[in-house]
Write an enzyme that holds these catalytic residues in place. Structure first.
Site, PDB file in Angstrom:
ATOM      1  N   CYS A  35       5.851   0.038   7.199  1.00  0.00           N
ATOM      2  CA  CYS A  35       5.468   1.198   6.397  1.00  0.00           C
ATOM      3  C   CYS A  35       6.651   1.573   5.516  1.00  0.00           C
ATOM      4  O   CYS A  35       7.791   1.585   5.986  1.00  0.00           O
ATOM      5  CB  CYS A  35       5.119   2.365   7.325  1.00  0.00           C
ATOM      6  N   LEU A  36       6.388   1.890   4.253  1.00  0.00           N
ATOM      7  CA  LEU A  36       7.487   2.243   3.341  1.00  0.00           C
ATOM      8  C   LEU A  36       8.168   3.541   3.768  1.00  0.00           C
ATOM      9  O   LEU A  36       9.305   3.791   3.371  1.00  0.00           O
ATOM     10  CB  LEU A  36       6.973   2.349   1.898  1.00  0.00           C
ATOM     11  N   GLY A  56       0.837  -1.192   0.000  1.00  0.00           N
ATOM     12  CA  GLY A  56       0.000   0.000   0.000  1.00  0.00           C
ATOM     13  C   GLY A  56       0.871   1.239   0.000  1.00  0.00           C
ATOM     14  O   GLY A  56       2.025   1.198   0.446  1.00  0.00           O
ATOM     15  N   HIS A  81      -2.762   7.529   6.820  1.00  0.00           N
ATOM     16  CA  HIS A  81      -1.759   8.440   6.241  1.00  0.00           C
ATOM     17  C   HIS A  81      -2.413   9.742   5.763  1.00  0.00           C
ATOM     18  O   HIS A  81      -1.807  10.810   5.836  1.00  0.00           O
ATOM     19  CB  HIS A  81      -1.067   7.790   5.032  1.00  0.00           C
ATOM     20  N   GLN A  96       3.007  10.106   1.149  1.00  0.00           N
ATOM     21  CA  GLN A  96       4.309   9.433   1.204  1.00  0.00           C
ATOM     22  C   GLN A  96       5.189   9.783   0.008  1.00  0.00           C
ATOM     23  O   GLN A  96       6.399   9.554   0.048  1.00  0.00           O
ATOM     24  CB  GLN A  96       4.124   7.904   1.273  1.00  0.00           C
ATOM     25  N   HIS A 125      -4.550   1.433   7.403  1.00  0.00           N
ATOM     26  CA  HIS A 125      -3.206   2.021   7.540  1.00  0.00           C
ATOM     27  C   HIS A 125      -3.025   3.151   6.513  1.00  0.00           C
ATOM     28  O   HIS A 125      -2.523   4.235   6.851  1.00  0.00           O
ATOM     29  CB  HIS A 125      -2.170   0.904   7.330  1.00  0.00           C
ATOM     30  N   GLU A 126      -3.458   2.903   5.263  1.00  0.00           N
ATOM     31  CA  GLU A 126      -3.270   3.917   4.211  1.00  0.00           C
ATOM     32  C   GLU A 126      -4.175   5.131   4.434  1.00  0.00           C
ATOM     33  O   GLU A 126      -3.747   6.277   4.219  1.00  0.00           O
ATOM     34  CB  GLU A 126      -3.504   3.312   2.821  1.00  0.00           C
TER      35      GLU A 126
HETATM   36 ZN   LIG Z   1       2.511   3.467   5.686  1.00  0.00          ZN
END
Ligand SMILES: [Zn+2]
Length: 172
Positions: free
Chosen positions: A94-95, A45, A140, A50, A136-137
């Site tokens: 998380c990226l 995701g 963000h 991000q 989670h997304e």
């Molecule tokens: Zn994340």
């Protein structure tokens, strides 16, 4: 085209993103870029903040079984409209917080609405990993990271590691 992923801490990861009013070609291109960036990372995701864009846009694909066809989803203005009482705990990453994982508990099943890249409204029920990932997304888009669910000690420890990682990367 791949886009660079912001690493925590970054003020852009703490912002509440703006709803998308109409879906331009630029935004469709952004969605394609985000999918490419996510698959390349690899991740399941990615949210627009991000990559430094403060619009309510997320992409995800939680298909993990070998041989299963991919299911890339592009969601503009995604919203959780119902959540189960039953909870589920996953080891999340998380990226924007590379190589750090921690258990987070969230509703197990969620109903989500969103607008797709053609402007069509969708509503779908997600369960398991998909439910965790979409929550989670969406977090963000509200400036919230998975480490915000952790205790202050653990959160600070991870943040310090990320500050060091950014310093090391800046030095080259
Ligand atoms: Zn994340």
């Amino acid at each position: 085209m791949k886009r660079p992923i912001l690493i925590h801490p970054d003020p852009r990861l703490k912002k509440v993103c703006a709803p998308v009013a109409d879906i331009s070609d630029d935004l469709r291109q952004l969605a394609d870029d985000m999918l490419e960036t996510m698959y390349d990372a690899p991740g399941i995701g990615l949210a627009a903040p991000q990559v430094g864009v403060l619009d309510r846009l997320i992409v995800l694909d939680c298909v993990r079984e070998e041989g299963e066809p991919p299911r890339p989803l592009v969601m503009f203005n995604p919203e959780v409209i119902a959540s189960s009482d039953e909870m589920n705990t996953y080891d999340e990453g998380c990226l924007s917080i590379p190589d750090q994982y921690a258990e987070v508990t969230r509703p197990k099943v969620v109903d989500v609405t969103w607008i797709d890249r053609d402007g069509k409204l969708h509503r779908e029920t997600f369960d398991g990993l998909w439910a965790t990932c979409v929550q989670h997304e969406i977090d963000h888009l509200n400036g919230k990271l998975f480490i915000d669910y952790l205790g202050p000690m653990k959160r600070q420890m991870i943040t310090r590691k990320m500050q060091k990682l950014k310093r090391d990367r800046a030095r080259g």
